[in-house]
Design a protein around this motif. Structure first.
Motif, PDB file in Angstrom:
ATOM      1  N   ASP A  88       0.815  -1.217   0.000  1.00  0.00           N
ATOM      2  CA  ASP A  88       0.000   0.000   0.000  1.00  0.00           C
ATOM      3  C   ASP A  88       0.850   1.269   0.000  1.00  0.00           C
ATOM      4  OD1 ASP A  88      -2.136  -1.746   2.269  1.00  0.00           O
ATOM      5  OD2 ASP A  88      -2.535  -1.367   0.137  1.00  0.00           O
ATOM      6  N   THR A  89       2.152   1.111   0.134  1.00  0.00           N
ATOM      7  CA  THR A  89       3.046   2.264   0.137  1.00  0.00           C
ATOM      8  C   THR A  89       2.971   3.005  -1.189  1.00  0.00           C
ATOM      9  OG1 THR A  89       4.580   1.259   1.704  1.00  0.00           O
ATOM     10  CG2 THR A  89       5.455   2.984   0.264  1.00  0.00           C
ATOM     11  N   ALA A  90       2.653   4.296  -1.124  1.00  0.00           N
ATOM     12  CA  ALA A  90       2.497   5.101  -2.333  1.00  0.00           C
ATOM     13  C   ALA A  90       2.177   6.533  -1.939  1.00  0.00           C
ATOM     14  CB  ALA A  90       1.363   4.561  -3.201  1.00  0.00           C
ATOM     15  N   MET A  91       2.191   7.407  -2.940  1.00  0.00           N
ATOM     16  CA  MET A  91       1.646   8.745  -2.774  1.00  0.00           C
ATOM     17  C   MET A  91       0.150   8.627  -3.057  1.00  0.00           C
ATOM     18  SD  MET A  91       2.492  11.896  -2.063  1.00  0.00           S
ATOM     19  CE  MET A  91       4.166  12.266  -2.585  1.00  0.00           C
ATOM     20  N   TYR A  92      -0.657   9.134  -2.156  1.00  0.00           N
ATOM     21  CA  TYR A  92      -2.101   9.059  -2.306  1.00  0.00           C
ATOM     22  C   TYR A  92      -2.650  10.435  -2.687  1.00  0.00           C
ATOM     23  CZ  TYR A  92      -2.345   4.321  -0.470  1.00  0.00           C
ATOM     24  OH  TYR A  92      -2.217   2.955  -0.309  1.00  0.00           O
ATOM     25  N   TYR A  93      -3.521  10.428  -3.685  1.00  0.00           N
ATOM     26  CA  TYR A  93      -4.091  11.654  -4.208  1.00  0.00           C
ATOM     27  C   TYR A  93      -5.610  11.653  -4.095  1.00  0.00           C
ATOM     28  CZ  TYR A  93       0.461  12.134  -6.506  1.00  0.00           C
ATOM     29  OH  TYR A  93       1.810  12.233  -6.771  1.00  0.00           O
ATOM     30  N   CYS A  94      -6.146  12.803  -3.779  1.00  0.00           N
ATOM     31  CA  CYS A  94      -7.581  13.041  -3.799  1.00  0.00           C
ATOM     32  C   CYS A  94      -7.922  13.633  -5.171  1.00  0.00           C
ATOM     33  CB  CYS A  94      -7.931  14.017  -2.681  1.00  0.00           C
ATOM     34  SG  CYS A  94      -9.629  14.575  -2.630  1.00  0.00           S
ATOM     35  N   ALA A  95      -9.052  13.214  -5.730  1.00  0.00           N
ATOM     36  CA  ALA A  95      -9.424  13.691  -7.058  1.00  0.00           C
ATOM     37  C   ALA A  95     -10.926  13.887  -7.157  1.00  0.00           C
ATOM     38  CB  ALA A  95      -8.959  12.701  -8.125  1.00  0.00           C
ATOM     39  N   ALA A  96     -11.333  14.735  -8.089  1.00  0.00           N
ATOM     40  CA  ALA A  96     -12.756  15.004  -8.316  1.00  0.00           C
ATOM     41  C   ALA A  96     -13.041  15.009  -9.806  1.00  0.00           C
ATOM     42  CB  ALA A  96     -13.146  16.350  -7.709  1.00  0.00           C
ATOM     43  N   GLY A  97     -14.219  14.522 -10.158  1.00  0.00           N
ATOM     44  CA  GLY A  97     -14.617  14.501 -11.556  1.00  0.00           C
ATOM     45  C   GLY A  97     -16.119  14.575 -11.687  1.00  0.00           C
ATOM     46  N   LEU A  98     -16.580  15.207 -12.746  1.00  0.00           N
ATOM     47  CA  LEU A  98     -18.003  15.357 -12.998  1.00  0.00           C
ATOM     48  C   LEU A  98     -18.428  14.418 -14.109  1.00  0.00           C
ATOM     49  CD1 LEU A  98     -20.466  17.075 -12.150  1.00  0.00           C
ATOM     50  CD2 LEU A  98     -19.854  18.667 -13.974  1.00  0.00           C
ATOM     51  N   ALA A  99     -19.599  13.794 -13.928  1.00  0.00           N
ATOM     52  CA  ALA A  99     -20.142  12.902 -14.958  1.00  0.00           C
ATOM     53  C   ALA A  99     -19.168  11.779 -15.302  1.00  0.00           C
ATOM     54  CB  ALA A  99     -20.511  13.685 -16.217  1.00  0.00           C
ATOM     55  N   VAL A 100     -18.690  11.091 -14.271  1.00  0.00           N
ATOM     56  CA  VAL A 100     -17.777   9.972 -14.481  1.00  0.00           C
ATOM     57  C   VAL A 100     -18.580   8.750 -14.902  1.00  0.00           C
ATOM     58  CG1 VAL A 100     -16.110   8.432 -13.393  1.00  0.00           C
ATOM     59  CG2 VAL A 100     -16.139  10.874 -12.809  1.00  0.00           C
ATOM     60  N   ALA A 101     -18.237   8.183 -16.035  1.00  0.00           N
ATOM     61  CA  ALA A 101     -18.955   7.011 -16.530  1.00  0.00           C
ATOM     62  C   ALA A 101     -18.750   5.823 -15.593  1.00  0.00           C
ATOM     63  CB  ALA A 101     -18.468   6.650 -17.933  1.00  0.00           C
ATOM     64  N   SER A 102     -19.729   4.948 -15.560  1.00  0.00           N
ATOM     65  CA  SER A 102     -19.682   3.812 -14.632  1.00  0.00           C
ATOM     66  C   SER A 102     -18.480   2.914 -14.894  1.00  0.00           C
ATOM     67  CB  SER A 102     -20.970   2.995 -14.726  1.00  0.00           C
ATOM     68  OG  SER A 102     -21.172   2.524 -16.055  1.00  0.00           O
ATOM     69  N   TRP A 103     -18.055   2.829 -16.173  1.00  0.00           N
ATOM     70  CA  TRP A 103     -16.925   1.964 -16.499  1.00  0.00           C
ATOM     71  C   TRP A 103     -15.595   2.616 -16.172  1.00  0.00           C
ATOM     72  CZ3 TRP A 103     -13.743   4.398 -19.885  1.00  0.00           C
ATOM     73  CH2 TRP A 103     -14.320   5.400 -20.680  1.00  0.00           C
ATOM     74  N   ALA A 104     -15.624   3.906 -15.771  1.00  0.00           N
ATOM     75  CA  ALA A 104     -14.380   4.646 -15.524  1.00  0.00           C
ATOM     76  C   ALA A 104     -14.229   5.104 -14.083  1.00  0.00           C
ATOM     77  CB  ALA A 104     -14.313   5.843 -16.453  1.00  0.00           C
ATOM     78  N   VAL A 105     -14.996   4.499 -13.182  1.00  0.00           N
ATOM     79  CA  VAL A 105     -15.023   5.013 -11.809  1.00  0.00           C
ATOM     80  C   VAL A 105     -13.680   4.897 -11.104  1.00  0.00           C
ATOM     81  CG1 VAL A 105     -17.488   4.708 -11.464  1.00  0.00           C
ATOM     82  CG2 VAL A 105     -15.931   2.803 -11.010  1.00  0.00           C
ATOM     83  N   LEU A 106     -12.805   4.019 -11.556  1.00  0.00           N
ATOM     84  CA  LEU A 106     -11.483   3.885 -10.941  1.00  0.00           C
ATOM     85  C   LEU A 106     -10.381   4.312 -11.906  1.00  0.00           C
ATOM     86  CD1 LEU A 106     -11.875   0.531  -8.966  1.00  0.00           C
ATOM     87  CD2 LEU A 106     -11.739   2.851  -8.031  1.00  0.00           C
ATOM     88  N   SER A 107     -10.753   5.027 -12.940  1.00  0.00           N
ATOM     89  CA  SER A 107      -9.778   5.476 -13.927  1.00  0.00           C
ATOM     90  C   SER A 107      -9.353   6.904 -13.641  1.00  0.00           C
ATOM     91  CB  SER A 107     -10.373   5.395 -15.328  1.00  0.00           C
ATOM     92  OG  SER A 107      -9.513   6.004 -16.271  1.00  0.00           O
TER      93      SER A 107
END
Length: 124
Positions: A88-107
């Motif tokens: 789990d070691t990594a740099m963690y980022y917070c992100a925001a997006g509008l109208a994210v398609a269901s197939w792209a929720v983790l993209s």
């Protein structure tokens, strides 16, 4: 203007817990919010995201260990991480997006707004 600022990273031993928080500003009530991470030499990957209705999605690697939550009154996003592993070691980022398609929720490509990141280091 959407702005995001992470906090809560640190160093823990394997099996430990951390809570990451993201303070947000701007009109994001309808945005999906998420946590992504990037380890050295690896691509940025989705960890967990939550849409404006509160539905959450998790990467298989963190399912059952991490919990994402958002507070629309406080405009915050949290990530509770339990049973942490060295992977789990990594740099963690917070992100925001509008109208994210269901197939792209983790993209990460579906999220145009990003914080600066907070480092999480898990030792064995």
């Amino acid at each position: 203007q959407v702005q995001l600022a992470e906090s809560g990273g640190g160093a823990v031993q394997s099996g430990g817990s951390l809570r990451l928080s993201c303070a947000t500003s701007g009109y994001i009530t309808r945005h999906a919010l998420g946590w992504f991470r990037q380890a050295p030499g690896k691509e940025r990957e989705g960890v967990a995201t939550i849409d404006s209705d509160g539905y959450s999605h998790y990467a298989d690697s963190v399912q059952g260990r991490f919990t994402i939550s958002r507070d629309k009154v406080k405009n915050t996003l949290d990530l509770d991480m339990n049973n942490l592993e060295p992977e789990d070691t990594a740099m963690y980022y917070c992100a925001a997006g509008l109208a994210v398609a269901s197939w792209a929720v983790l993209s990460h490509e579906a999220f145009p707004y990003w914080g600066e990141g907070t480092q999480v280091t898990v030792s064995s």
